[in-house]
Design a protein around this motif. Structure first.
Motif, PDB file in Angstrom:
ATOM      1  N   LEU A  71      27.496  54.721   3.157  1.00  0.00           N
ATOM      2  CA  LEU A  71      27.620  55.562   4.565  1.00  0.00           C
ATOM      3  C   LEU A  71      28.365  54.313   4.620  1.00  0.00           C
ATOM      4  N   MET A  72      28.928  52.899   4.545  1.00  0.00           N
ATOM      5  CA  MET A  72      29.379  52.394   5.414  1.00  0.00           C
ATOM      6  C   MET A  72      30.715  52.603   4.772  1.00  0.00           C
ATOM      7  N   VAL A  73      30.349  52.397   3.793  1.00  0.00           N
ATOM      8  CA  VAL A  73      31.667  52.271   3.004  1.00  0.00           C
ATOM      9  C   VAL A  73      32.263  53.877   3.035  1.00  0.00           C
ATOM     10  N   ALA A  74      31.790  54.837   2.994  1.00  0.00           N
ATOM     11  CA  ALA A  74      31.580  56.392   2.577  1.00  0.00           C
ATOM     12  C   ALA A  74      32.449  56.954   4.035  1.00  0.00           C
ATOM     13  N   ALA A  75      32.199  55.789   5.309  1.00  0.00           N
ATOM     14  CA  ALA A  75      32.641  56.140   6.274  1.00  0.00           C
ATOM     15  C   ALA A  75      34.326  55.496   6.593  1.00  0.00           C
ATOM     16  N   GLY A  76      34.491  54.725   5.298  1.00  0.00           N
ATOM     17  CA  GLY A  76      36.117  53.668   4.922  1.00  0.00           C
ATOM     18  C   GLY A  76      36.048  52.732   6.386  1.00  0.00           C
ATOM     19  N   HIS A  77      34.632  52.037   6.498  1.00  0.00           N
ATOM     20  CA  HIS A  77      34.449  50.603   7.130  1.00  0.00           C
ATOM     21  C   HIS A  77      34.442  49.737   6.371  1.00  0.00           C
ATOM     22  N   LYS A  78      33.888  50.110   4.960  1.00  0.00           N
ATOM     23  CA  LYS A  78      33.577  48.276   3.975  1.00  0.00           C
ATOM     24  C   LYS A  78      34.558  49.230   2.959  1.00  0.00           C
ATOM     25  N   ARG A  79      35.405  47.815   1.955  1.00  0.00           N
ATOM     26  CA  ARG A  79      35.168  47.841   1.302  1.00  0.00           C
ATOM     27  C   ARG A  79      34.144  47.813  -0.326  1.00  0.00           C
ATOM     28  N   LEU A  80      34.292  48.667  -1.340  1.00  0.00           N
ATOM     29  CA  LEU A  80      33.430  48.297  -2.790  1.00  0.00           C
ATOM     30  C   LEU A  80      34.087  46.518  -3.178  1.00  0.00           C
ATOM     31  N   ASP A  81      32.406  46.057  -3.621  1.00  0.00           N
ATOM     32  CA  ASP A  81      32.500  45.035  -4.623  1.00  0.00           C
ATOM     33  C   ASP A  81      32.485  45.432  -5.837  1.00  0.00           C
ATOM     34  N   ASP A  82      32.707  44.030  -6.479  1.00  0.00           N
ATOM     35  CA  ASP A  82      33.181  44.568  -7.486  1.00  0.00           C
ATOM     36  C   ASP A  82      31.572  44.963  -8.530  1.00  0.00           C
ATOM     37  N   ASP A  83      30.886  44.379  -8.138  1.00  0.00           N
ATOM     38  CA  ASP A  83      29.105  44.650  -8.517  1.00  0.00           C
ATOM     39  C   ASP A  83      28.155  45.634  -7.793  1.00  0.00           C
ATOM     40  N   ASP A  84      29.682  46.402  -7.261  1.00  0.00           N
ATOM     41  CA  ASP A  84      29.307  47.467  -6.695  1.00  0.00           C
ATOM     42  C   ASP A  84      28.883  49.065  -7.077  1.00  0.00           C
ATOM     43  N   THR A  85      28.402  50.179  -7.619  1.00  0.00           N
ATOM     44  CA  THR A  85      27.855  51.343  -8.380  1.00  0.00           C
ATOM     45  C   THR A  85      28.174  52.087  -7.524  1.00  0.00           C
ATOM     46  N   LEU A  86      28.595  52.239  -6.337  1.00  0.00           N
ATOM     47  CA  LEU A  86      28.470  53.764  -5.962  1.00  0.00           C
ATOM     48  C   LEU A  86      29.657  54.966  -6.323  1.00  0.00           C
ATOM     49  N   LEU A 149      28.932  53.933  15.081  1.00  0.00           N
ATOM     50  CA  LEU A 149      28.262  53.257  14.824  1.00  0.00           C
ATOM     51  C   LEU A 149      27.728  52.146  13.272  1.00  0.00           C
ATOM     52  N   LEU A 150      28.227  53.477  12.458  1.00  0.00           N
ATOM     53  CA  LEU A 150      28.968  52.555  10.997  1.00  0.00           C
ATOM     54  C   LEU A 150      29.826  51.446  11.172  1.00  0.00           C
ATOM     55  N   LEU A 151      30.497  52.098  12.388  1.00  0.00           N
ATOM     56  CA  LEU A 151      32.136  50.454  12.094  1.00  0.00           C
ATOM     57  C   LEU A 151      31.012  49.278  12.807  1.00  0.00           C
ATOM     58  N   HIS A 152      30.351  49.694  13.615  1.00  0.00           N
ATOM     59  CA  HIS A 152      29.932  48.276  14.721  1.00  0.00           C
ATOM     60  C   HIS A 152      28.330  47.517  13.681  1.00  0.00           C
ATOM     61  N   LEU A 153      27.685  48.213  12.629  1.00  0.00           N
ATOM     62  CA  LEU A 153      26.848  47.893  12.023  1.00  0.00           C
ATOM     63  C   LEU A 153      26.809  46.337  11.223  1.00  0.00           C
ATOM     64  N   ALA A 154      28.051  45.721  10.666  1.00  0.00           N
ATOM     65  CA  ALA A 154      28.376  45.077  10.061  1.00  0.00           C
ATOM     66  C   ALA A 154      28.514  43.626  10.968  1.00  0.00           C
ATOM     67  N   GLY A 155      27.333  42.655  11.165  1.00  0.00           N
ATOM     68  CA  GLY A 155      27.221  41.060  11.283  1.00  0.00           C
ATOM     69  C   GLY A 155      26.259  40.598  11.469  1.00  0.00           C
ATOM     70  N   ASN A 156      25.906  39.064  11.499  1.00  0.00           N
ATOM     71  CA  ASN A 156      24.463  38.720  11.830  1.00  0.00           C
ATOM     72  C   ASN A 156      24.056  38.518  12.973  1.00  0.00           C
ATOM     73  N   ARG A 157      24.998  38.823  14.084  1.00  0.00           N
ATOM     74  CA  ARG A 157      24.913  38.333  15.418  1.00  0.00           C
ATOM     75  C   ARG A 157      24.616  39.740  16.450  1.00  0.00           C
ATOM     76  N   PRO A 158      24.254  39.407  17.327  1.00  0.00           N
ATOM     77  CA  PRO A 158      22.996  38.731  17.791  1.00  0.00           C
ATOM     78  C   PRO A 158      22.227  38.542  17.215  1.00  0.00           C
ATOM     79  N   GLU A 159      21.833  36.697  16.829  1.00  0.00           N
ATOM     80  CA  GLU A 159      20.602  36.311  15.440  1.00  0.00           C
ATOM     81  C   GLU A 159      19.391  36.597  16.611  1.00  0.00           C
ATOM     82  N   GLU A 160      19.308  37.559  17.596  1.00  0.00           N
ATOM     83  CA  GLU A 160      18.006  37.388  17.842  1.00  0.00           C
ATOM     84  C   GLU A 160      17.140  38.909  19.168  1.00  0.00           C
ATOM     85  N   TRP A 161      16.183  38.809  19.383  1.00  0.00           N
ATOM     86  CA  TRP A 161      16.126  40.248  20.052  1.00  0.00           C
ATOM     87  C   TRP A 161      15.955  39.685  21.452  1.00  0.00           C
TER      88      TRP A 161
END
Length: 268
Positions: A71-86, A149-161
């Motif tokens: 969904l993020m790739v389709a929305a233009g917020h992520k680029r496909l990696d070499d091992d993606d098959t979408l 939401l799809l634009l802001h999903l990437a990332g590991n932070r915050p690390e806790e709830w």
């Protein structure tokens, strides 16, 4: 009627069909629980999406991290990696209908004594709380703010709830826990970069389902995501990612009696 839970398909549609033949799955009476990661890395993501969507109410499907990535790739917020098959999905004539169906899927489903999700739950979340938090994400994903939401999903932070979290940080923690969690600390700090087997847990962490006092122990969690863990069961947990996309097996469990069914990724 039987309910069969199946692990991460990841575009291995032909293997899924062989597994369903093995269990004599009948959509007129049986139900299929799919624990997320329908697409990517395998060769048949488009066929997988079309088939599962076509099952209608016979399939209960939750989102995995690879599904959100699509969904993020389709929305233009992520680029496909070499091992993606979408590429087949992104170029399909029914792309928009399939993506809308995908965006409408929940993060979590609870029925009877079982709770279905892709990855894990933080130790301080009861099933009731987790259900409400998952609904918060779904409400936004299905709304006009879904693209934000799809634009802001990437990332590991915050690390806790924290109950005080707001906005995109709040939603990102919920999504990361339910679609990416493997290891965390006793107090719920996530180690999202770690992908190895349980015995290689980062210092100070443990598998999320091993945390003492975890509040979601009221239900049996049916999940996937962790191919290095493999098919694994213990009281309160059924983990179904047996690494089909990596050449291993695709696993289904009949929830009624616990019977296990597996087919190899490649016919023997």
């Amino acid at each position: 009627m039987a309910i069969y839970a199946v692990g991460d398909i990841q575009g291995c549609y032909s293997v899924l069909r062989r597994l369903l033949e093995r269990i004599s799955f009948n959509p007129a009476g049986d139900r299929l629980w799919v624990v997320g990661d329908l697409v990517n890395r395998g060769p048949e993501s488009l066929q997988t999406l079309r088939f599962l969507r076509g099952l209608g109410d016979a399939a209960t499907v939750v989102l995995g991290n690879h599904d959100l990535y699509l969904l993020m790739v389709a929305a233009g917020h992520k680029r496909l990696d070499d091992d993606d098959t979408l590429f087949d999905v992104l170029g399909a004539p029914d792309r928009d209908e399939l993506l809308a169906w995908l965006a409408g899927l929940p993060l979590m489903h609870v029925e009877g004594a079982h709770a279905q999700l892709h990855a894990g739950l933080l130790p301080g979340w009861s099933i009731e709380k987790a259900t409400a938090l998952a609904a918060e994400v779904s409400d936004v994903l299905r709304s006009p703010d879904g693209q934000k939401l799809l634009l802001h999903l990437a990332g590991n932070r915050p690390e806790e709830w924290s109950d005080d979290l707001e906005g995109w940080d709040r939603l990102r923690v919920i999504v990361n826990a339910m679609t990416r969690l493997r290891f965390c600390t006793v107090d719920g700090r996530m180690a999202l970069r770690a992908k190895g087997p349980p015995e290689l847990a980062p210092a100070g962490t443990m598998p999320w389902f091993k945390v003492p006092g975890r509040l979601s122990r009221s239900h049996t969690i049916v999940c996937g995501h962790w191919s290095a863990l493999g098919f694994y069961r213990e009281p309160g947990l059924i983990a179904l990612d047996s690494g089909c996309v990596w050449g291993n097996v695709l696993t289904a469990v009949r929830l009624d009696d616990g019977a296990v069914f597996q087919v190899p990724a490649r016919p023997l």
